[in-house]
Design a protein around this motif. Structure first.
Motif, PDB file in Angstrom:
ATOM      1  N   ARG A   1       0.755   5.992   9.873  1.00  0.00           N
ATOM      2  CA  ARG A   1       1.108   4.586   9.659  1.00  0.00           C
ATOM      3  C   ARG A   1       2.066   4.371   8.507  1.00  0.00           C
ATOM      4  NH1 ARG A   1      -4.798   2.347  11.412  1.00  0.00           N
ATOM      5  NH2 ARG A   1      -4.698   4.011  12.918  1.00  0.00           N
ATOM      6  N   HIS A   2       2.401   5.427   7.785  1.00  0.00           N
ATOM      7  CA  HIS A   2       3.192   5.287   6.547  1.00  0.00           C
ATOM      8  C   HIS A   2       4.512   6.038   6.644  1.00  0.00           C
ATOM      9  CE1 HIS A   2       0.002   3.464   3.955  1.00  0.00           C
ATOM     10  NE2 HIS A   2      -0.739   3.902   4.948  1.00  0.00           N
ATOM     11  N   GLU A   3       5.449   5.636   5.815  1.00  0.00           N
ATOM     12  CA  GLU A   3       6.754   6.292   5.756  1.00  0.00           C
ATOM     13  C   GLU A   3       6.808   7.354   4.665  1.00  0.00           C
ATOM     14  OE1 GLU A   3       9.363   3.002   5.064  1.00  0.00           O
ATOM     15  OE2 GLU A   3       9.087   2.186   7.078  1.00  0.00           O
TER      16      GLU A   3
ATOM     17  N   LYS B   1       2.189  15.259   9.311  1.00  0.00           N
ATOM     18  CA  LYS B   1       3.462  14.703   9.804  1.00  0.00           C
ATOM     19  C   LYS B   1       4.589  14.711   8.772  1.00  0.00           C
ATOM     20  CE  LYS B   1       2.046  11.790  13.722  1.00  0.00           C
ATOM     21  NZ  LYS B   1       3.043  12.188  14.715  1.00  0.00           N
TER      22      LYS B   1
ATOM     23  N   ILE C   1      -5.987  -2.650   7.934  1.00  0.00           N
ATOM     24  CA  ILE C   1      -6.001  -1.850   9.160  1.00  0.00           C
ATOM     25  C   ILE C   1      -4.640  -1.235   9.476  1.00  0.00           C
ATOM     26  CG2 ILE C   1      -6.262  -2.069  11.654  1.00  0.00           C
ATOM     27  CD1 ILE C   1      -8.301  -4.341  11.051  1.00  0.00           C
ATOM     28  N   LYS C   2      -3.573  -1.916   9.059  1.00  0.00           N
ATOM     29  CA  LYS C   2      -2.240  -1.366   9.347  1.00  0.00           C
ATOM     30  C   LYS C   2      -1.901  -0.198   8.429  1.00  0.00           C
ATOM     31  CE  LYS C   2      -0.410  -5.552  11.428  1.00  0.00           C
ATOM     32  NZ  LYS C   2       0.387  -6.771  11.228  1.00  0.00           N
ATOM     33  N   ALA C   3      -2.669  -0.036   7.355  1.00  0.00           N
ATOM     34  CA  ALA C   3      -2.408   1.042   6.389  1.00  0.00           C
ATOM     35  C   ALA C   3      -3.476   2.133   6.405  1.00  0.00           C
ATOM     36  CB  ALA C   3      -2.309   0.459   4.979  1.00  0.00           C
TER      37      ALA C   3
ATOM     38  N   PRO D   1       0.817  -1.216   0.000  1.00  0.00           N
ATOM     39  CA  PRO D   1       0.000   0.000   0.000  1.00  0.00           C
ATOM     40  C   PRO D   1       0.852   1.267   0.000  1.00  0.00           C
ATOM     41  CG  PRO D   1       0.054  -0.972   2.188  1.00  0.00           C
ATOM     42  CD  PRO D   1       0.741  -1.933   1.292  1.00  0.00           C
TER      43      PRO D   1
ATOM     44  N   ARG E   1       6.827  11.128  12.396  1.00  0.00           N
ATOM     45  CA  ARG E   1       6.117  10.054  13.100  1.00  0.00           C
ATOM     46  C   ARG E   1       6.689   9.841  14.502  1.00  0.00           C
ATOM     47  NH1 ARG E   1       4.900   4.803   9.885  1.00  0.00           N
ATOM     48  NH2 ARG E   1       7.122   4.416   9.943  1.00  0.00           N
ATOM     49  N   GLY E   2       5.908   9.207  15.338  1.00  0.00           N
ATOM     50  CA  GLY E   2       6.370   8.841  16.676  1.00  0.00           C
ATOM     51  C   GLY E   2       6.122   9.944  17.681  1.00  0.00           C
TER      52      GLY E   2
ATOM     53  N   ALA F   1      -1.512  16.525  11.594  1.00  0.00           N
ATOM     54  CA  ALA F   1      -2.395  15.952  10.582  1.00  0.00           C
ATOM     55  C   ALA F   1      -1.619  15.282   9.460  1.00  0.00           C
ATOM     56  CB  ALA F   1      -3.311  17.028   9.997  1.00  0.00           C
TER      57      ALA F   1
ATOM     58  N   MET G   1      -9.097   3.142  11.090  1.00  0.00           N
ATOM     59  CA  MET G   1     -10.461   2.617  11.090  1.00  0.00           C
ATOM     60  C   MET G   1     -11.316   3.232  12.190  1.00  0.00           C
ATOM     61  SD  MET G   1     -10.515   0.351   8.655  1.00  0.00           S
ATOM     62  CE  MET G   1     -11.881  -0.752   9.066  1.00  0.00           C
TER      63      MET G   1
ATOM     64  N   ASP H   1      -5.402  11.773   9.824  1.00  0.00           N
ATOM     65  CA  ASP H   1      -4.256  11.945  10.736  1.00  0.00           C
ATOM     66  C   ASP H   1      -3.638  10.603  11.132  1.00  0.00           C
ATOM     67  OD1 ASP H   1      -5.831  14.305  10.649  1.00  0.00           O
ATOM     68  OD2 ASP H   1      -5.042  15.000  12.547  1.00  0.00           O
ATOM     69  N   PRO H   2      -4.420   9.678  11.690  1.00  0.00           N
ATOM     70  CA  PRO H   2      -3.799   8.407  12.064  1.00  0.00           C
ATOM     71  C   PRO H   2      -3.465   7.518  10.866  1.00  0.00           C
ATOM     72  CG  PRO H   2      -6.115   8.430  12.696  1.00  0.00           C
ATOM     73  CD  PRO H   2      -5.810   9.786  12.153  1.00  0.00           C
TER      74      PRO H   2
END
Lengths: 333, 333
Positions: free
Chosen positions: A310-312, A43, A256-258, A10, A331-332, A41, A261, A305-306
């Motif tokens: 989750r992405h680089e 990052k 869900i990891k990308a 993804p 991130r972080g 929002a 939800m 935002d969330p």
């Protein structure tokens, strides 16, 4: 650069025309320092740089790491940690190279700022959202204490987050006015010249705030986009179809990891999202036979935002051409 | 090492005794190669190393990057990408140093494996979950095609994910038996000696599978923990109280960006979770005056896999002492 077809999935993709139209719409209502973009929002310091080029050079953030990343990228004019933190020594170490202000809503947070060597604060006031912020009565006392401890009190902050999603504009205007009347009254007692508040949902109805803390408008939630505002979703998650089932569904490699939800399933304009699991979205449609393994789909997340967190990488698209890579470098925590 | 009080928050913490008891319970039922630990759940090669020390040396993964990370950490014996991917060239590049098998459920995925130089496959079969997997009828044809293309067909795979959360054990046993009867019949036609299936919810009731793909049992979802199994939640999100509101709530610095919300709010044993926003959890309780800014809380996430994926570190705790740092080094895709 490259074609969208060459991106590994993804992948987070941003439509350039929509993104720029969103920024134009914000500029028109909130020129220069009237907008304090919220980096939580998106990052990405690349997006911050685009906002700075448009004259919005004062930023706010939700985490110490976001502030650290903004300083590292040279955005040092006026950074606000619009959140309470006890982990402030990291920011105190940056006050020689950047102007850093932090929100405080208690003596304990205030003393943490003093101990960290941070000398500018906003008094964070509860304006109705059950989250941070001291009571209106407590705010002047906290401001007095801050001055007694040698700090500069730049003004007040209050986040009317509970009013962002009121769909009826007239009602939103009325409720925001009520909430902000509290903040304006406190501001007189607290002193300073900043009233920092607002967000994407109230960017043009919060007329009390001297600056609006908005960030989501840049990439835009599909959830927020239900409102009457001028902003449109610019962000989607590009995914590859990895399985086609003749029983009536296809499977894309983004789950869900990308995709966040917490505001519900993403939107897919080709049919319905049956469910998302960790790494998959199962998409149902009339005729799965029209799809083949290797096709690409775009899913629009309900909450950006969330999702971004989750992405680089964010990939800026001019139609189907990738024209820029924006690292998600904030991130972080 | 250090005390839990010194950790920056939000932080993922793992209770050592519970973690080890979970591994003991899995070992007892699934010794050695009967368990193929699924790294997607914990995304840390340090946890993989602990499982390898216990004799579970064959792993499965959901993403190419997880496989790459496992190879880099020296776990090369028998790695299964238990998912369909077209991004296989990255894994083909590793076949000189690692034994890599991939799941295939279509001609297209099969040809991608051939093109990548991957020479071992499992035929992924639809056993009732609406996601990946070819039909039982299609599986032998796909196996024939694989052999014709020079690949080794090691057996079959099927994930009965739709049956994991059936609370009544007798019903779960019955439904899993039905689902696995399909897979066992296909296995005979496909050939090979592997029947790879199962998960934490069916680890001791799926008696057809020659190996169980489970990972969540290590850290354990609070959602899964509702079942009758021996596993207990070992993972929690450590957060700091940053605001105390006398109206009846406290605010902790861990929200949606730190805790997966797809299975609902986290559990807090001190009271109720009112809501989580991006960076905050608002916790309601009888007497907020008992709490002060700087106190720590632990929130137990409903779903561990996507929670872990949001963090860079896991911290192993012996009571309140931090005894090990496990990097979450298998994030991304």
């Amino acid at each position: 650069m490259t074609s969208i077809d060459q991106l590994s999935t993804p992948a987070l993709v941003v439509d350039k025309a929509t993104f720029e139209a969103n920024l134009d719409a914000a500029d028109a209502v909130l020129p220069g320092d009237r907008l304090r973009p919220h980096v939580k929002a998106f990052k990405s310091t690349a997006i911050a740089a685009e906002l700075a080029r448009r004259g919005h050079r004062n930023f706010c953030a939700a985490t110490p790491r976001e502030i650290e990343g903004m300083v590292a990228a040279g955005h040092t004019d006026d950074l606000l940690l619009a959140n309470e933190s006890l982990d402030l020594a990291r920011l105190g170490a940056l006050t020689d190279v950047a102007s850093i202000t932090v929100a405080v809503d208690s003596d304990t947070i205030l003393e943490a700022a003093v101990a960290a060597g941070i000398d500018q604060v906003l008094i964070d006031v509860d304006v109705g959202l059950p989250r941070c912020g001291c009571s209106p009565e407590q705010a002047p006392k906290l401001a007095d204490l801050a001055r007694a401890r040698g700090l500069t009190v730049r003004g007040v902050m209050g986040y009317e987050g509970h009013l962002m999603m009121i769909e009826d504009r007239a009602e939103r205007i009325e409720k925001v006015a009520e909430s902000m009347a509290v903040l304006a009254a406190v501001a007189v007692e607290v002193g300073g010249d900043i009233i920092s508040a607002g967000g994407t949902g109230t960017f043009d109805v919060n007329t009390v705030a001297t600056e609006i803390q908005a960030g989501s408008f840049t990439l835009m939630d599909s959830d927020y986009a239900r409102l009457d505002g001028p902003f449109r979703p610019a962000l989607s998650v590009l995914a590859t179809v990895i399985s086609v089932n003749p029983k009536g569904w296809i499977v894309a490699d983004a789950g869900i990891k990308a995709i966040a939800m917490d505001h519900g399933n993403p939107i897919w304009d080709g049919g319905d999202v049956l469910f998302c699991s960790d790494e998959h979205a199962t998409l149902v449609l009339q005729d799965p036979g029209q799809w083949k393994v290797g096709d690409r789909v775009r899913l629009t997340p309900a909450h950006i935002d969330p999702t971004v967190a989750r992405h680089e990488s964010l990939w800026l698209l001019d139609d189907d051409r990738v024209v820029e890579h924006w690292p998600v470098d904030l991130r972080g925590w």
